[in-house]
Design a protein around this motif. Sequence first.
Motif, PDB file in Angstrom:
ATOM      1  N   GLN A 159       0.824  -1.203   0.000  1.00 31.02           N
ATOM      2  CA  GLN A 159       0.000   0.000   0.000  1.00 31.02           C
ATOM      3  C   GLN A 159       0.857   1.252   0.000  1.00 31.02           C
ATOM      4  N   SER A 182       2.606   1.545  -3.377  1.00 31.91           N
ATOM      5  CA  SER A 182       1.601   1.842  -4.385  1.00 31.91           C
ATOM      6  C   SER A 182       1.181   3.309  -4.331  1.00 31.91           C
ATOM      7  N   ASN A 183       1.027   3.841  -3.134  1.00 33.49           N
ATOM      8  CA  ASN A 183       0.666   5.257  -2.978  1.00 33.49           C
ATOM      9  C   ASN A 183       1.748   6.162  -3.556  1.00 33.49           C
ATOM     10  N   ILE A 213       3.858   5.418  -5.980  1.00 36.54           N
ATOM     11  CA  ILE A 213       3.823   5.312  -7.445  1.00 36.54           C
ATOM     12  C   ILE A 213       2.677   6.149  -8.013  1.00 36.54           C
ATOM     13  N   GLN A 214       1.503   6.038  -7.406  1.00 38.88           N
ATOM     14  CA  GLN A 214       0.325   6.734  -7.920  1.00 38.88           C
ATOM     15  C   GLN A 214       0.475   8.246  -7.846  1.00 38.88           C
ATOM     16  N   GLN A 215       1.252   8.736  -6.885  1.00 37.40           N
ATOM     17  CA  GLN A 215       1.401  10.170  -6.689  1.00 37.40           C
ATOM     18  C   GLN A 215       2.625  10.742  -7.409  1.00 37.40           C
ATOM     19  N   LYS A 250       4.464   7.506 -13.248  1.00 35.66           N
ATOM     20  CA  LYS A 250       3.225   7.247 -13.978  1.00 35.66           C
ATOM     21  C   LYS A 250       3.435   7.427 -15.474  1.00 35.66           C
ATOM     22  N   VAL A 266       5.040  -0.268 -13.230  1.00 34.64           N
ATOM     23  CA  VAL A 266       4.011  -1.057 -12.543  1.00 34.64           C
ATOM     24  C   VAL A 266       4.647  -1.930 -11.472  1.00 34.64           C
ATOM     25  N   ASN A 312       1.173  -5.605  -6.979  1.00 32.94           N
ATOM     26  CA  ASN A 312       0.917  -5.535  -5.542  1.00 32.94           C
ATOM     27  C   ASN A 312       0.620  -6.903  -4.941  1.00 32.94           C
ATOM     28  N   HIS A 333      -2.419  -5.702 -15.915  1.00 25.81           N
ATOM     29  CA  HIS A 333      -1.769  -4.441 -16.284  1.00 25.81           C
ATOM     30  C   HIS A 333      -1.297  -4.420 -17.738  1.00 25.81           C
TER      31      HIS A 333
END
Length: 464
Positions: free
Chosen positions: A203, A206-207, A209-211, A216, A221, A224, A261
């Motif tokens: 988590q 992942s957070n 990477i997303q931010q 991005k 990828v 997870n 993905h």
Amino acid sequence: EVYKGLYADCFIAAKGKLTADELADASYQQIEQQMDGHPWLIMNKGRIGFNYTDYIRYAPEAGNAVRLLWLAVSRSMAKFSCMNHLSYNELISSELDEETITHFNESLLLNGSDPTGYFFMPVHEWQWNNKLIFMFANEIAIKNIIPITFSDDTYFAQQSIRTFFNATHPEKHYVKTAVSILNTTLYRGLSPDKLKVAPMMAQRVSNIIQQDAYLKQAGFVLLNEVATLSYKHPHFRQITGSPYQYNEMLGVIWRESVMKHTKENEKPVSMAGLLYLDADKKPLLASFIEKSGLSSMEWVNAYLTAYLQPLIHCFYRHQMFFVPHGENVILLLKDYVPTRMVLKDFVEEVQLAPEAYKTTAEEIRKVLYEIPEEDVTLFIFTDIFDGFFRYLSSVLSTYMNYDEQLFWKQVADIINAYQQHFPELSARYKRYDLFAPGFRRFCLNRFRLVTSGYQESTDAPAVP
């Protein structure tokens, strides 16, 4: 262990290899089954614990589909963890259809057990027959563990031998199981302490990477590890200093499938495949380049952009490092050219530089090594440069007449371009200098020869 590894090499040779041109158009799973072990390790397929029948049935290069055995395990003894967006019921509903779940519940009722008191857990057939039946006999007798049936879905073992790809439903999760064989450097169980925090760590990463706009845009990828289930041995966990493998015999990780993905025009390929030579010594890498229509230099640059750039960014911007060797990385190819990279098996092996380590939740820090400042760059030098690029450059220079100095210049150019793109990180570039004249090497083969031999130890042996 050496002889068993040699037997596996002979098995692969006798079975026959696909040509490089055939493999370039093969499926992801066919490529997995053609791999022959990490070149860094002399004993890369020893698999102590497997007999001949086990080898033929379970080794990834044998290419046989298997079914996983489902157990019901007591909720009072087992520990389930998952990422924020998920629950146990949602996970199981994604892995088992409604009819199968009903059948499992009915089996428990017929056994005189209340289904609400159990989790469902898949395990490796070998682990059940060779370890769990004997080591957890009391737990089975008192119905804390109840065997139900084998899966309807069929699975193929991946290169790591204990992680399974769902052949019936490729979009479903990979299933990583405990298999208490001694392979390469460790017994291949699953640590309950690490399983507990794996989704939390997933988590957190992942957070990040997303931010991160840069990651991005690169299409980076991480597969997870969305949920875990562990069951500590009730007796060994009470013994201080008991050998680690006895506390890692029963557990499972559910990891996202790369198919989730992969876009319609993309082909997933194990990065280990870039070291593949067919029977005529033609590299798979050469076939990819020929079919792509690019020059070797253009293809290598595309590969380094897709693979190295995201890792350098994680290293410098977020002070995270992984163990991105060939088996842990999936390249996504478009028209035979790498466009982006997928990293798997990262939760067990992710590490943090001292500065990032100090700001991480205590529960996660407990299962991470605290890396000395002077060892931080070794995660790039060792795991990327020495652990993979050394062999990749050898394939290029030996079999494709590609200048080795040109390859390493391209590596340097990628790093330089990154550093020029983010000048605000200059202090970290100086502190963690990737252009240092030398570095201390890890010697994985020393595990058997010098460091650990075959004796039991409380903790998994550290890299010497």
